[in-house]
Design an enzyme around this catalytic site. Structure first.
Site, short mmCIF file in Angstrom:
data_model
loop_
_atom_site.label_atom_id
_atom_site.label_comp_id
_atom_site.label_asym_id
_atom_site.label_seq_id
_atom_site.Cartn_x
_atom_site.Cartn_y
_atom_site.Cartn_z
N SER A 31 0.70 -1.13 0.03
CA SER A 31 0.07 -0.04 -0.16
C SER A 31 0.89 1.26 0.02
O SER A 31 1.92 1.24 0.46
CB SER A 31 -0.79 0.11 1.38
OG SER A 31 -1.25 1.29 1.47
N LYS A 78 2.13 -3.34 6.85
CA LYS A 78 2.46 -3.52 5.38
C LYS A 78 4.15 -3.25 5.46
O LYS A 78 4.84 -3.81 4.50
CB LYS A 78 1.87 -2.29 4.53
CG LYS A 78 0.36 -2.82 4.23
CD LYS A 78 0.08 -4.10 3.52
CE LYS A 78 -1.23 -4.49 3.51
NZ LYS A 78 -1.29 -5.74 3.00
N TYR A 84 -1.98 -1.09 10.86
CA TYR A 84 -2.41 -1.70 9.71
C TYR A 84 -1.13 -1.20 8.90
O TYR A 84 -0.40 -2.22 7.95
CB TYR A 84 -3.56 -0.88 8.95
CG TYR A 84 -3.48 -0.86 7.44
CD1 TYR A 84 -3.73 -2.44 6.86
CD2 TYR A 84 -3.22 0.07 6.67
CE1 TYR A 84 -3.74 -2.41 5.45
CE2 TYR A 84 -3.24 0.03 5.45
CZ TYR A 84 -3.63 -1.31 4.78
OH TYR A 84 -3.63 -1.19 3.42
N1 UFG Z 1 -13.50 10.67 3.30
C1 UFG Z 1 -14.28 11.48 3.64
N2 UFG Z 1 -15.59 10.81 3.97
C2 UFG Z 1 -15.51 9.50 4.34
C3 UFG Z 1 -14.63 8.66 4.05
C4 UFG Z 1 -13.34 9.19 3.49
O1 UFG Z 1 -13.96 12.49 3.38
O2 UFG Z 1 -16.47 9.18 4.85
C5 UFG Z 1 -11.91 11.39 2.85
C6 UFG Z 1 -10.91 10.94 3.66
O3 UFG Z 1 -10.89 11.73 4.88
C7 UFG Z 1 -9.90 10.97 2.80
C8 UFG Z 1 -10.31 10.46 1.45
O4 UFG Z 1 -11.80 10.36 1.69
O5 UFG Z 1 -9.17 12.53 2.53
C9 UFG Z 1 -10.16 8.96 1.26
O6 UFG Z 1 -10.08 8.23 2.33
P1 UFG Z 1 -10.36 6.98 2.30
O7 UFG Z 1 -10.78 6.49 3.59
O8 UFG Z 1 -11.22 6.20 1.24
O9 UFG Z 1 -8.77 6.32 1.84
P2 UFG Z 1 -7.58 6.59 2.40
O10 UFG Z 1 -6.83 7.29 1.50
O11 UFG Z 1 -7.67 7.02 4.06
O12 UFG Z 1 -6.90 5.14 2.77
C10 UFG Z 1 -6.88 4.20 1.70
C11 UFG Z 1 -6.75 2.64 2.26
C12 UFG Z 1 -5.99 2.25 3.00
C13 UFG Z 1 -4.52 2.56 2.67
C14 UFG Z 1 -4.38 4.21 2.38
C15 UFG Z 1 -3.10 4.66 1.85
O13 UFG Z 1 -8.23 2.55 2.72
O14 UFG Z 1 -6.15 0.78 3.16
O15 UFG Z 1 -5.56 4.50 1.45
O16 UFG Z 1 -3.14 5.99 1.78
F1 UFG Z 1 -3.60 2.29 3.39
#
Ligand code: UFG
Length: 349
Positions: A138, A167, A163
């Site tokens: 990741s 990785k 998590y």
């Molecule tokens: N977000 C919102 N509202 C929500 C969910 C997410 O605004 O209800 C925002 C988050 O704050 C972030 C963006 O959308 O700014 C993306 O969030 P995600 O949770 O979809 O993805 P992340 O980038 O946080 O995490 C993902 C994977 C992880 C991985 C990570 C690496 O879920 O497994 O990318 O950056 F490790």
């Protein structure tokens, strides 16, 4: 001057490949792409984050019934039996927990599962003539990067969650393993943000309970299952104040695994790392707008507080995978979101 052009034909063979977590989100899409490539995927999964109907859907999409073992990869003896019976030539290891927030609540569960399953596989791989290993990593390993886009050489930063740490540990384990197992050729794929579903809408992500990730939350809100989407922070230093990520269609991501096995068949060196992203970033608000444009469905949202642990901005420098793996993302952000919506609608039917 006479120019002589020498063309190297890339020879690749079809393979039997063990896919741990093959009924999961990225695993099931990879099974589709492996079948499309003429390979023979063997699925190991225990449905803790999936459902048996996915296997039926795989048959519907590909016309093939995948060989399947209902098994926890922490069961070393059970795994060994599968290796002995199936005699695969390659392994792609997806089976792992992946929720950042849950890992903070249950760190030991994450260490046991994510690290323990890889240990089991690495115990068995040298004894069973496995030539090729692809590992599901990741972009979380880059933490909050100082320079974007991130290349494979960007510094690995201290993990912000158990998590993320699993990785990093798994990557290091594979690096050490490869030093003493020169005949086992390995690729680490560092995924950016996988979204979308197979264009048929027959397989996709099955979030457990309230989704943590953006796109499942968007589709559930659009379907009326959630009242509204909370956008986690609108005061970041970006064009519209919301965080930037590199959203990649899961079928494109799946295709990178097929290309990784083809690549490994023509390599002498045995340890390789690739970013898998589109190479461009989108803000959360851009994703919401792209979803509305693609589906003509309005998403109710409000801007809430920042989410702890979020990095402001990350997207991939994907030039290495573009040149070395001959891989290209085929789907746009809007197509990916349309496919996510198709999948959501199939679940709501
Ligand atoms: N977000 C919102 N509202 C929500 C969910 C997410 O605004 O209800 C925002 C988050 O704050 C972030 C963006 O959308 O700014 C993306 O969030 P995600 O949770 O979809 O993805 P992340 O980038 O946080 O995490 C993902 C994977 C992880 C991985 C990570 C690496 O879920 O497994 O990318 O950056 F490790």
């Amino acid at each position: 001057m006479i120019k002589i052009r020498i063309r190297f034909e890339v020879q690749t063979e079809r393979m039997k490949i063990l896919v741990t977590g093959g009924a999961g989100f990225i695993g099931s899409h990879t099974v589709v792409e492996l079948f499309n490539n003429g390979d023979v995927p063997i699925i190991i999964d225990d449905f803790r984050n999936s459902d048996p109907f996915i296997l039926e859907r795989l048959k519907e999409i590909t016309g093939n019934t995948p060989v399947f073992y209902n098994l926890d990869c922490l069961d070393l003896k059970g795994l060994e039996d599968v290796f002995e019976k199936e005699k695969p030539e390659g392994v792609v290891h997806f089976a792992a927990y992946k929720a950042v927030g849950e890992s903070v609540e249950k760190p030991v569960m994450y260490y046991e599962n994510n690290i323990g399953t890889l240990i089991n596989l690495l115990k068995l791989v040298p004894q069973h003539n496995i030539n090729y290993f692809v590992f599901s990593s990741s972009c979380t390993v880059y933490g909050d990067p100082e320079v974007i886009p991130v290349t494979e050489q960007s510094p690995i930063q201290e993990a912000s969650s158990p998590y993320g740490y699993t990785k990093q540990v798994c990557e290091k384990m594979l690096q050490d393993f490869c030093k003493v197992n020169q005949n086992i050729k390995t690729v680490l794929l560092r995924y950016f943000n996988p979204i979308g579903s197979h264009p048929s809408g027959l397989i996709g992500e099955l979030p457990n309970g309230v989704p943590n990730n953006l796109v499942p939350y968007v589709t559930q809100t659009a379907a009326g299952q959630r009242d509204q989407l909370t956008i986690n922070g609108g005061d970041y230093n970006t064009s519209d104040g919301t965080c930037i990520r590199d959203y990649i269609h899961v079928s494109d991501l799946a295709d990178a695994h097929v290309k990784a096995f083809a690549f490994l068949q023509n390599q002498i060196s045995n340890f390789h790392v690739f970013n898998v992203g589109t190479g461009s970033g989108s803000t959360v608000l851009e994703v919401v707008k792209a979803f509305e444009k693609a589906t003509k469905v309005t998403v109710k949202y409000f801007i809430g507080p920042r989410r702890e642990g979020d990095v402001v901005s990350i997207f991939a420098d994907n030039s290495k995978i573009l040149t070395e793996l001959d891989w290209r993302p085929k789907f746009s952000l809007e197509e990916a979101l349309l496919h996510s919506w198709r999948w959501q609608q199939s679940l709501s039917d």
